[in-house]
Motif scaffolding. Sequence first.
Motif, mmCIF file in Angstrom:
data_model
loop_
_atom_site.group_PDB
_atom_site.id
_atom_site.type_symbol
_atom_site.label_atom_id
_atom_site.label_comp_id
_atom_site.label_asym_id
_atom_site.label_seq_id
_atom_site.Cartn_x
_atom_site.Cartn_y
_atom_site.Cartn_z
ATOM 1 N N ALA A 20 24.864 43.064 46.194
ATOM 2 C CA ALA A 20 26.049 43.544 46.920
ATOM 3 C C ALA A 20 26.075 42.923 48.311
ATOM 4 O O ALA A 20 25.076 42.942 49.022
ATOM 5 N N ALA A 21 27.218 42.380 48.706
ATOM 6 C CA ALA A 21 27.356 41.749 50.023
ATOM 7 C C ALA A 21 27.407 42.778 51.160
ATOM 8 O O ALA A 21 27.051 42.469 52.289
ATOM 9 N N GLN A 22 27.865 43.974 50.853
ATOM 10 C CA GLN A 22 27.981 45.019 51.875
ATOM 11 C C GLN A 22 27.192 46.241 51.444
ATOM 12 O O GLN A 22 27.208 46.591 50.269
ATOM 13 N N VAL A 46 17.367 29.750 42.151
ATOM 14 C CA VAL A 46 18.289 28.617 42.094
ATOM 15 C C VAL A 46 19.722 29.002 42.400
ATOM 16 O O VAL A 46 20.545 28.141 42.705
ATOM 17 N N SER A 47 20.031 30.301 42.323
ATOM 18 C CA SER A 47 21.390 30.728 42.619
ATOM 19 C C SER A 47 21.410 32.203 42.973
ATOM 20 O O SER A 47 20.701 33.006 42.366
ATOM 21 N N SER A 48 22.224 32.533 43.972
ATOM 22 C CA SER A 48 22.460 33.932 44.295
ATOM 23 C C SER A 48 23.957 34.094 44.512
ATOM 24 O O SER A 48 24.607 33.231 45.085
ATOM 25 N N ALA A 49 24.470 35.183 44.001
ATOM 26 C CA ALA A 49 25.903 35.438 44.108
ATOM 27 C C ALA A 49 26.101 36.895 44.492
ATOM 28 O O ALA A 49 25.353 37.772 44.065
ATOM 29 N N SER A 50 27.113 37.137 45.292
ATOM 30 C CA SER A 50 27.341 38.505 45.741
ATOM 31 C C SER A 50 28.603 39.092 45.129
ATOM 32 O O SER A 50 29.538 38.388 44.766
ATOM 33 N N ILE A 51 28.567 40.400 45.016
ATOM 34 C CA ILE A 51 29.702 41.225 44.647
ATOM 35 C C ILE A 51 30.034 42.003 45.917
ATOM 36 O O ILE A 51 29.121 42.352 46.668
ATOM 37 N N PRO A 52 31.317 42.269 46.205
ATOM 38 C CA PRO A 52 31.668 42.865 47.503
ATOM 39 C C PRO A 52 30.841 44.086 47.917
ATOM 40 O O PRO A 52 30.373 44.166 49.047
ATOM 41 N N GLN A 58 34.782 43.580 41.089
ATOM 42 C CA GLN A 58 35.179 42.193 41.327
ATOM 43 C C GLN A 58 33.977 41.277 41.097
ATOM 44 O O GLN A 58 33.302 40.855 42.022
ATOM 45 N N VAL A 59 33.735 40.980 39.847
ATOM 46 C CA VAL A 59 32.545 40.217 39.467
ATOM 47 C C VAL A 59 32.834 38.776 39.091
ATOM 48 O O VAL A 59 31.906 37.981 38.946
ATOM 49 N N LYS A 60 34.099 38.406 38.911
ATOM 50 C CA LYS A 60 34.424 37.061 38.412
ATOM 51 C C LYS A 60 33.832 35.934 39.251
ATOM 52 O O LYS A 60 33.271 34.986 38.688
ATOM 53 N N PRO A 61 33.927 35.976 40.600
ATOM 54 C CA PRO A 61 33.314 34.884 41.367
ATOM 55 C C PRO A 61 31.797 34.785 41.157
ATOM 56 O O PRO A 61 31.257 33.686 41.030
#
Length: 181
Positions: A20-22, A46-52, A58-61
């Motif tokens: 989570a980004a926040q 190798v990769s990290s991705a955040s959800i708001p 909102q998981v698509k990105p």
Amino acid sequence: DRLLGVVKTIGLTRIGVVYAAQPQAQAQAVLNLVNAQVKKHGLELVSSASIPHTGSTQVKPAVAQLAASTAQVIIVGLAGPAPDFMIGARPAGVAVPVYTVSNAVTPTLFSRLKGPARGVGFSSAIPSPWDRSIEIVRQYQAGQARKNVPSDAWSFNSVEGYINARLLVQVLQRSGPEPHR
């Protein structure tokens, strides 16, 4: 730590993580922890991705970012968005195992996941609500039976709540007739 130990044992070395980004301070703490554990086990993030945030759908990105990565396993450290991530991951081309935390395990999780549940793993510090080999779980099940709660409504969250309530009762009983902070 144990989850990454399992990952290493089965020969996977490239890790992707969803967080989570926040709140931002928590996001940074999660990334610091993941980086330390990945390094400890000789793995590579190798990769990290955040959800708001932890309640976001909102998981698509994040799905797209991890689908394009070289991760051999994806760790979703969020209970709430985990089902949405898993449901979106397979159609987006994510074919690697996805691991998440046990508090994502609810009866609705499995009814929503169905096919996308293949290759999903869960780590747990809380015992399974169905594991009768553990005394506290047997007590939990007996309490659920007294309240006519069917076993398909049991969850890791409710076991955790039960354990916490039992702990609170013990603390109050041991604190004497005049408990205080």
